[in-house]
Design a protein around this motif. Structure first.
Motif, PDB file in Angstrom:
ATOM      1  N   THR A 119      -3.074  -7.148   4.576  1.00 20.30           N
ATOM      2  CA  THR A 119      -2.478  -7.655   3.347  1.00 20.30           C
ATOM      3  C   THR A 119      -1.398  -6.683   2.890  1.00 20.30           C
ATOM      4  N   ALA A 120      -0.449  -7.213   2.128  1.00 17.66           N
ATOM      5  CA  ALA A 120       0.666  -6.409   1.633  1.00 17.66           C
ATOM      6  C   ALA A 120       1.086  -6.955   0.272  1.00 17.66           C
ATOM      7  N   TYR A 121       1.893  -6.173  -0.421  1.00 19.89           N
ATOM      8  CA  TYR A 121       2.371  -6.557  -1.747  1.00 19.89           C
ATOM      9  C   TYR A 121       3.835  -6.164  -1.885  1.00 19.89           C
ATOM     10  N   GLY A 122       4.585  -7.018  -2.522  1.00 17.23           N
ATOM     11  CA  GLY A 122       5.981  -6.702  -2.803  1.00 17.23           C
ATOM     12  C   GLY A 122       6.570  -7.725  -3.744  1.00 17.23           C
ATOM     13  N   LEU A 123       7.822  -7.534  -4.089  1.00 15.02           N
ATOM     14  CA  LEU A 123       8.536  -8.462  -4.945  1.00 15.02           C
ATOM     15  C   LEU A 123      10.011  -8.405  -4.588  1.00 15.02           C
ATOM     16  N   THR A 124      10.736  -9.435  -5.003  1.00  9.58           N
ATOM     17  CA  THR A 124      12.152  -9.527  -4.650  1.00  9.58           C
ATOM     18  C   THR A 124      12.890  -8.262  -5.036  1.00  9.58           C
ATOM     19  N   GLU A 125      12.535  -7.691  -6.180  1.00 15.89           N
ATOM     20  CA  GLU A 125      13.224  -6.511  -6.701  1.00 15.89           C
ATOM     21  C   GLU A 125      12.932  -5.240  -5.905  1.00 15.89           C
ATOM     22  N   SER A 126      12.006  -5.305  -4.960  1.00 16.09           N
ATOM     23  CA  SER A 126      11.670  -4.136  -4.136  1.00 16.09           C
ATOM     24  C   SER A 126      11.950  -4.412  -2.661  1.00 16.09           C
ATOM     25  N   CYS A 127      12.943  -5.219  -2.367  1.00 18.41           N
ATOM     26  CA  CYS A 127      13.250  -5.626  -0.987  1.00 18.41           C
ATOM     27  C   CYS A 127      12.088  -6.386  -0.357  1.00 18.41           C
ATOM     28  N   GLY A 128      11.108  -6.788  -1.157  1.00 20.37           N
ATOM     29  CA  GLY A 128      10.029  -7.617  -0.659  1.00 20.37           C
ATOM     30  C   GLY A 128       8.740  -6.892  -0.326  1.00 20.37           C
TER      31      GLY A 128
ATOM     32  N   ALA B 218      -7.300   6.345 -11.695  1.00 21.80           N
ATOM     33  CA  ALA B 218      -7.852   5.383 -10.734  1.00 21.80           C
ATOM     34  C   ALA B 218      -8.940   4.548 -11.397  1.00 21.80           C
ATOM     35  N   GLY B 219      -8.920   3.247 -11.074  1.00 23.13           N
ATOM     36  CA  GLY B 219      -9.947   2.354 -11.574  1.00 23.13           C
ATOM     37  C   GLY B 219      -9.608   1.630 -12.848  1.00 23.13           C
ATOM     38  N   GLN B 220      -8.517   2.033 -13.534  1.00 20.68           N
ATOM     39  CA  GLN B 220      -8.140   1.372 -14.781  1.00 20.68           C
ATOM     40  C   GLN B 220      -6.959   0.434 -14.558  1.00 20.68           C
ATOM     41  N   ASP B 221      -7.010  -0.752 -15.199  1.00 27.47           N
ATOM     42  CA  ASP B 221      -5.952  -1.752 -15.070  1.00 27.47           C
ATOM     43  C   ASP B 221      -4.762  -1.425 -15.973  1.00 27.47           C
ATOM     44  N   GLY B 222      -3.585  -1.666 -15.447  1.00 31.67           N
ATOM     45  CA  GLY B 222      -2.362  -1.512 -16.227  1.00 31.67           C
ATOM     46  C   GLY B 222      -1.198  -2.119 -15.467  1.00 31.67           C
ATOM     47  N   GLU B 223       0.001  -1.982 -16.018  1.00 38.17           N
ATOM     48  CA  GLU B 223       1.171  -2.523 -15.339  1.00 38.17           C
ATOM     49  C   GLU B 223       1.547  -1.646 -14.150  1.00 38.17           C
ATOM     50  N   ILE B 224       1.899  -2.292 -13.051  1.00 36.65           N
ATOM     51  CA  ILE B 224       2.290  -1.578 -11.834  1.00 36.65           C
ATOM     52  C   ILE B 224       3.766  -1.189 -11.939  1.00 36.65           C
ATOM     53  N   LEU B 225       4.040   0.110 -11.759  1.00 45.42           N
ATOM     54  CA  LEU B 225       5.404   0.635 -11.747  1.00 45.42           C
ATOM     55  C   LEU B 225       5.702   1.175 -10.351  1.00 45.42           C
ATOM     56  N   VAL B 226       6.916   0.960  -9.886  1.00 45.48           N
ATOM     57  CA  VAL B 226       7.298   1.328  -8.517  1.00 45.48           C
ATOM     58  C   VAL B 226       8.585   2.137  -8.562  1.00 45.48           C
ATOM     59  N   ARG B 227       8.645   3.190  -7.751  1.00 40.24           N
ATOM     60  CA  ARG B 227       9.880   3.965  -7.604  1.00 40.24           C
ATOM     61  C   ARG B 227      10.054   4.324  -6.131  1.00 40.24           C
ATOM     62  N   GLY B 228      11.291   4.220  -5.640  1.00 36.59           N
ATOM     63  CA  GLY B 228      11.543   4.582  -4.248  1.00 36.59           C
ATOM     64  C   GLY B 228      12.818   3.961  -3.723  1.00 36.59           C
ATOM     65  N   PHE B 229      13.040   4.160  -2.423  1.00 34.91           N
ATOM     66  CA  PHE B 229      14.268   3.684  -1.779  1.00 34.91           C
ATOM     67  C   PHE B 229      14.389   2.170  -1.780  1.00 34.91           C
ATOM     68  N   ASN B 230      13.277   1.465  -2.008  1.00 37.05           N
ATOM     69  CA  ASN B 230      13.285   0.001  -1.929  1.00 37.05           C
ATOM     70  C   ASN B 230      13.593  -0.672  -3.246  1.00 37.05           C
ATOM     71  N   VAL B 231      13.735   0.059  -4.330  1.00 33.67           N
ATOM     72  CA  VAL B 231      13.976  -0.554  -5.639  1.00 33.67           C
ATOM     73  C   VAL B 231      15.432  -0.986  -5.745  1.00 33.67           C
ATOM     74  N   MET B 232      15.635  -2.217  -6.151  1.00 32.20           N
ATOM     75  CA  MET B 232      16.954  -2.849  -6.198  1.00 32.20           C
ATOM     76  C   MET B 232      17.987  -2.021  -6.957  1.00 32.20           C
ATOM     77  N   LEU B 233      19.268  -2.331  -6.693  1.00 29.42           N
ATOM     78  CA  LEU B 233      20.342  -1.743  -7.487  1.00 29.42           C
ATOM     79  C   LEU B 233      20.254  -2.207  -8.932  1.00 29.42           C
ATOM     80  N   GLY B 234      19.822  -3.432  -9.127  1.00 29.80           N
ATOM     81  CA  GLY B 234      19.713  -4.009 -10.464  1.00 29.80           C
ATOM     82  C   GLY B 234      19.897  -5.514 -10.389  1.00 29.80           C
ATOM     83  N   TYR B 235      19.761  -6.157 -11.536  1.00 28.08           N
ATOM     84  CA  TYR B 235      20.009  -7.592 -11.611  1.00 28.08           C
ATOM     85  C   TYR B 235      21.499  -7.854 -11.749  1.00 28.08           C
ATOM     86  N   LEU B 236      21.951  -8.929 -11.149  1.00 30.05           N
ATOM     87  CA  LEU B 236      23.352  -9.314 -11.224  1.00 30.05           C
ATOM     88  C   LEU B 236      23.723  -9.691 -12.652  1.00 30.05           C
TER      89      LEU B 236
END
Length: 516
Positions: free
Chosen positions: A315-324, A363-381
């Motif tokens: 299984t994997a996880y991604g979103l359009t804003e992270s190159c998938g 660990a173990g607590q629910d919250g919003e997922i934040l992502v940082r790295g080379f895969n994060v989009m330039l931004g919204y058009l």
């Protein structure tokens, strides 16, 4: 990427599309000639080229040709109607539209308001100066595929080579629009470097490699089809077998005749194969790897897929804003890890879970997922300057997804923040209830939404489909949940469906379930 693979593996089969078979040498030549035709039409570096068509070898060729001369690819969802597609074409400023007009009986150009006597390709879209038909009958004001290819004969090979060499790693390569579940779709810009780094890492994590035969039934307008499909295959010199529309019998036939080893997709693909009548008439023993992603992948499904179809399930996880792609499991992960988590971040990608104030949670607590790295989009058009940014000044992308990390760094998706509902003051995330429901032996798939309630404000309403020959009624399923969940999480109603409404990526379309 393409030039390297063509040089290293020119005779390896690259694309199988019904009767069309292309080696990597053939693919490289087709992309080169198509790139010259785009140049002949006046497509410049940075121009947006829209592609509205189903999975086909021409889609692959056109996408690689457009990005290969420095244009920005704008895939358009084949399920879109006229207003939805017009929005994407208008907002992207698409200069050229390549379209398979007539796919599944849809007259896409008529949907856009293009009449038979038009002088402009599509009235009301001034940036759109040309329409090329990659499939379908000739239309007034459009250029057929053969005529389009003839245009490229006037462009010297050296001109096309120079255009390709001028493409820089940090130039935008594509503009994919989000699914629009929280409003109008937004266009996420990503670069050549970001995408190739992401899918080199994805292949390393999943094990897709040369010698695999990869069935791409995920739509190419989506990251799962284009990036985890086409880009991953070209990076590795893998054979891609294309299927335009998922059909269980046709898919099993392709697995048998093409000796498919890799078949990624949403969970519904695997439930359909497992429960298909006559599955034993097909030789599916070539299958090696399944890659899926969803808030809920039942443990029982993972075990069945491993026992009956694929030795490896990830299984994997991604979103359009992270190159998938953000996270992925690895070969060797156990059934519970694969089913209950979406694995660990790719190397070089950071994931944290935060509360509404931005405080990092343990660990173990629910919250919003934040992502940082080379895969994060330039931004919204064309995002308005006063609009809140999805990426903060420190580079963290706020995903809008809710989840938690375990002590090993595996991420579990609890749900979308917008899917959460409140029962008597308690927050309820549908994914937890769906996971419980799918542990029942009769349930194939489940989806839970919030429904209005006079006393509690909202309560859970569950929708399920059942496995063939495995009956269950609402009272039984509610009782099953009551034994395993706090009372406020137990759905007050269970509705049995013959089939779920789905989007073009095969995911359950929850908006279609919010009314009884």
């Amino acid at each position: 990427m393409l030039a390297r693979t063509v040089a290293d593996h020119p005779g390896v089969e690259a694309v199988v599309d019904a009767e069309v078979r292309l080696t990597y040498g053939d693919l490289g030549e087709a992309v080169h000639q198509t790139g010259k035709s785009l140049i002949a039409l006046g497509v410049s570096h940075g121009d947006r080229v829209a592609l509205w068509a189903p999975n086909s070898h021409r889609w692959v060729v056109a996408a690689l040709a457009a990005t290969g001369i420095g244009a920005i690819l704008v895939p358009v969802n084949t399920r879109y109607k006229g207003d939805e597609a017009r929005w994407v074409l208008e907002k992207s400023g698409a200069r050229l539209l390549l379209v398979d007009n007539g796919f599944l009986g849809h007259d896409y150009l008529a949907m856009l308001g293009a009449g038979p006597d038009r002088t402009a390709p599509v009235p009301g879209l001034p940036d759109l100066t040309d329409v090329v038909l990659i499939g379908g009958a000739d239309n007034p004001g459009t250029t057929g595929w053969d005529a389009f290819l003839r245009l490229g004969r006037t462009v010297p090979d050296a001109t096309a080579a120079a255009r390709s060499e001028a493409v820089a790693p940090d130039d935008p390569s594509d503009l994919l629009f989000t699914s629009g579940t929280t409003g109008r779709p937004k266009g996420a810009l990503t670069t050549h470097r970001q995408n190739l780094l992401t899918y080199r890492a994805w292949c390393g994590r999943t094990g897709v490699t040369r010698g695999d035969r990869y069935l791409i039934v995920n739509p190419l307008f989506h990251c799962f089809g284009y990036k985890a499909g086409v880009l991953a295959c070209v990076l590795q010199g893998t054979t891609m077998v294309l299927q335009a529309v998922f059909d269980t019998t046709r898919t099993m036939s392709l697995i048998e005749t093409e000796r498919i080893t890799v078949l990624p997709g949403p969970p519904t693909i695997y439930t359909s194969l497992l429960d298909a009548p006559g599955r034993d008439r097909f030789d599916l023993t070539s299958l090696r790897l399944a890659v899926t992603g969803s808030a809920v992948v039942p443990v029982t499904l993972v075990r069945r897929v491993r026992a009956e179809l694929f030795p490896e399930v990830l299984t994997a996880y991604g979103l359009t804003e992270s190159c998938g792609t953000v996270t992925a499991c690895s070969a060797g992960d156990d059934d519970e890890t694969v089913a209950l988590t979406v694995g660990r971040p790719l190397d070089g990608v950071e994931v944290v879970v935060a509360d509404p104030t931005g405080r990092r949670l343990p660990a173990g607590q629910d919250g919003e997922i934040l992502v940082r790295g080379f895969n994060v989009m330039l931004g919204y058009l064309d995002q308005p300057p006063d609009a809140p940014s999805a990426v903060d000044p420190d580079g963290w992308l706020a995903t809008g997804d809710i989840g938690r990390l375990d002590e090993r760094g595996n991420l579990t998706i609890t749900g979308r923040s917008k899917d959460m509902f409140v029962v008597g003051g308690f927050n309820v995330y549908p994914a937890e209830i769906e996971q419980v429901l799918t542990r029942h032996g009769a349930v194939a798939e489940a989806a839970v939404v919030g429904a209005p309630d006079a006393r509690l404000g909202e309560v859970g309403r569950a929708y399920v489909t059942l496995r063939p020959g495995a009956p269950a009624d609402a009272a039984e399923l509610i009782g099953f949940c009551r034994e395993r969940l706090a009372n406020f999480k137990v759905p007050r109603e269970v509705v049995v469906l013959d089939a779920f409404p789905r989007n073009a990526s095969g995911k359950i379309h929850k908006a279609g379930l919010r009314h009884p």
